[in-house]
Motif scaffolding. Structure first.
Motif, PDB file in Angstrom:
ATOM      1  N   CYS A  62      -3.150   8.302  -3.759  1.00  0.00           N
ATOM      2  CA  CYS A  62      -2.893   7.968  -5.323  1.00  0.00           C
ATOM      3  C   CYS A  62      -1.475   7.131  -5.055  1.00  0.00           C
ATOM      4  O   CYS A  62      -0.604   7.270  -6.195  1.00  0.00           O
ATOM      5  CB  CYS A  62      -2.312   9.307  -6.129  1.00  0.00           C
ATOM      6  N   LEU A  63      -1.307   6.557  -4.019  1.00  0.00           N
ATOM      7  CA  LEU A  63      -0.088   5.814  -3.720  1.00  0.00           C
ATOM      8  C   LEU A  63      -0.202   4.626  -4.671  1.00  0.00           C
ATOM      9  O   LEU A  63      -0.957   3.878  -4.830  1.00  0.00           O
ATOM     10  CB  LEU A  63      -0.156   5.387  -2.446  1.00  0.00           C
ATOM     11  N   ASP A  99       1.338  -0.685  -1.166  1.00  0.00           N
ATOM     12  CA  ASP A  99       0.248  -0.878  -2.026  1.00  0.00           C
ATOM     13  C   ASP A  99      -0.949  -1.336  -1.053  1.00  0.00           C
ATOM     14  O   ASP A  99      -2.322  -1.043  -1.369  1.00  0.00           O
ATOM     15  CB  ASP A  99       0.256  -1.488  -3.074  1.00  0.00           C
ATOM     16  N   HIS A 100      -0.677  -1.961   0.200  1.00  0.00           N
ATOM     17  CA  HIS A 100      -1.851  -2.385   0.976  1.00  0.00           C
ATOM     18  C   HIS A 100      -1.672  -1.479   2.428  1.00  0.00           C
ATOM     19  O   HIS A 100      -2.293  -0.857   2.789  1.00  0.00           O
ATOM     20  CB  HIS A 100      -1.718  -3.662   1.413  1.00  0.00           C
ATOM     21  N   ALA A 146      -3.211   2.911   6.153  1.00  0.00           N
ATOM     22  CA  ALA A 146      -2.728   3.560   7.191  1.00  0.00           C
ATOM     23  C   ALA A 146      -3.139   5.017   6.863  1.00  0.00           C
ATOM     24  O   ALA A 146      -3.571   5.741   7.851  1.00  0.00           O
ATOM     25  CB  ALA A 146      -0.991   3.562   7.566  1.00  0.00           C
ATOM     26  N   PHE A 147      -2.717   5.297   5.646  1.00  0.00           N
ATOM     27  CA  PHE A 147      -3.267   6.505   5.411  1.00  0.00           C
ATOM     28  C   PHE A 147      -4.625   6.990   5.398  1.00  0.00           C
ATOM     29  O   PHE A 147      -5.130   8.072   5.862  1.00  0.00           O
ATOM     30  CB  PHE A 147      -2.844   7.008   3.753  1.00  0.00           C
ATOM     31  N   ALA A 156     -10.034  -3.961   2.870  1.00  0.00           N
ATOM     32  CA  ALA A 156      -9.698  -3.155   4.161  1.00  0.00           C
ATOM     33  C   ALA A 156     -10.051  -1.746   4.268  1.00  0.00           C
ATOM     34  O   ALA A 156     -10.533  -1.366   5.447  1.00  0.00           O
ATOM     35  CB  ALA A 156      -7.867  -3.133   4.239  1.00  0.00           C
ATOM     36  N   LEU A 157     -10.277  -1.199   3.092  1.00  0.00           N
ATOM     37  CA  LEU A 157     -10.763   0.133   3.080  1.00  0.00           C
ATOM     38  C   LEU A 157     -12.211   0.211   3.191  1.00  0.00           C
ATOM     39  O   LEU A 157     -12.621   1.135   4.063  1.00  0.00           O
ATOM     40  CB  LEU A 157     -10.368   0.886   1.838  1.00  0.00           C
TER      41      LEU A 157
END
Length: 213
Positions: free
Chosen positions: A72-73, A90-91, A96-97, A135-136
Motif C-alpha cells: 500500500c505504498l 512509488d516505483h 524492492a518490497f 516491473a512487478l
C-alpha cells in the motif's frame, strides 16, 4: 475456491489505505501473523510484528515465511518533493518490497496502483505507476493482483485542497472514475486476497467498490 492467508506481509501500514487494511487483518481470526515494517511504531497487537525504520533498510532483515503480501505504498510528487523522490517510493521501493516478499515465500502479491496507470502515458504520475506495474509483472508472481482505485475518500494525515474540492463531484462520476471510500478498498483487498488463482488480475475502481460493499 478460497485460500486463507495465515501469515501476511504489509507495506505502507501507516498510510491511509494501509492503516484500514491492517485493522481488518488484525481482526481476522484466521490471520496468525502480520509483519508490517513502518517508519513509525504502530499500535501493539499480539499478532503484529512491527520492525521500525526506513523500509529499504529493513527489507533484508525481514524474516519468517509469508503467504500473501500487500503493498500500500504511495506518495505524491508534492509530498515527495520531486519527481525523482516520488519515483524512488512509488516505483523503486514498491519493486524492492515485492522482490523481498517473493524471497520470503509469498505467492500472491496485492498492490495498490492507481486509475490511469500506463507505462506510455504522457503524465509522469500515471507513467510511473504503469512502469511499476510492468516491473512487478516481470517478477514472475504466481498470483499478482493490481488494484487501481480512483480518488480515495477518507481521513488523511495531510491536507490536499484539490482532492477536498473535487471529492463531492467525484462521488457521482460513472464507472471506474467514481471516488472510492478507503474502507471499501480495504475490504476489497482482503476479499481479493482470499481468492485462489493464477497469473495477473487487474481490478479497476468500479469493481473494487463492488467487492468492498
Amino acid at each position: 475456491m478460497y485460500l486463507t492467508p495465515q501469515h501476511i506481509l504489509l507495506a505502507g501500514a501507516s498510510g491511509m489505505t494501509g492503516e484500514h487494511l491492517l485493522d481488518r487483518l488484525l481482526n481476522e481470526p484466521t490471520v496468525e501473523r502480520v509483519l508490517a515494517p513502518s517508519r513509525k511504531p504502530l499500535a501493539e497487537h499480539p499478532h503484529l510484528e512491527n520492525p521500525v525504520g526506513e523500509l529499504l533498510d529493513l527489507l533484508p532483515a525481514l524474516d519468517g515465511s509469508v503467504h500473501t503480501a500487500f503493498c500500500c505504498l504511495g506518495s505524491t510528487i508534492k509530498q515527495a518533493g520531486s519527481q525523482d523522490a516520488f519515483r524512488a517510493v512509488d516505483h523503486d521501493l514498491v519493486v524492492a518490497f515485492a522482490a523481498r516478499a517473493r524471497e520470503l515465500g509469498a505467492r500472491h502479491l496485492l498492490v495498490v496502483s492507481a486509475i490511469g496507470a500506463d507505462p506510455q502515458s504522457s503524465v509522469f504520475y500515471n507513467r510511473t505507476k504503469g512502469q511499476t506495474e510492468e516491473a512487478l509483472k516481470a517478477q514472475g508472481w504466481p498470483q499478482l493482483t493490481i488494484a487501481r482505485p480512483s480518488l480515495l475518500l477518507g481521513p488523511r494525515n495531510e491536507f490536499r485542497l484539490g482532492e477536498r474540492l473535487a471529492a463531492p463531484f467525484l462521488r457521482w462520476l460513472p464507472g471506474k472514475h467514481r471516488a472510492i471510500d478507503v474502507t471499501a478498498l480495504a475490504r476489497a483487498l482482503w476479499r481479493l486476497a482470499l481468492e485462489e488463482g493464477e497469473g495477473l488480475r487487474i481490478v479497476e475502481s468500479d469493481e473494487l467498490r463492488r467487492l468492498g460493499r
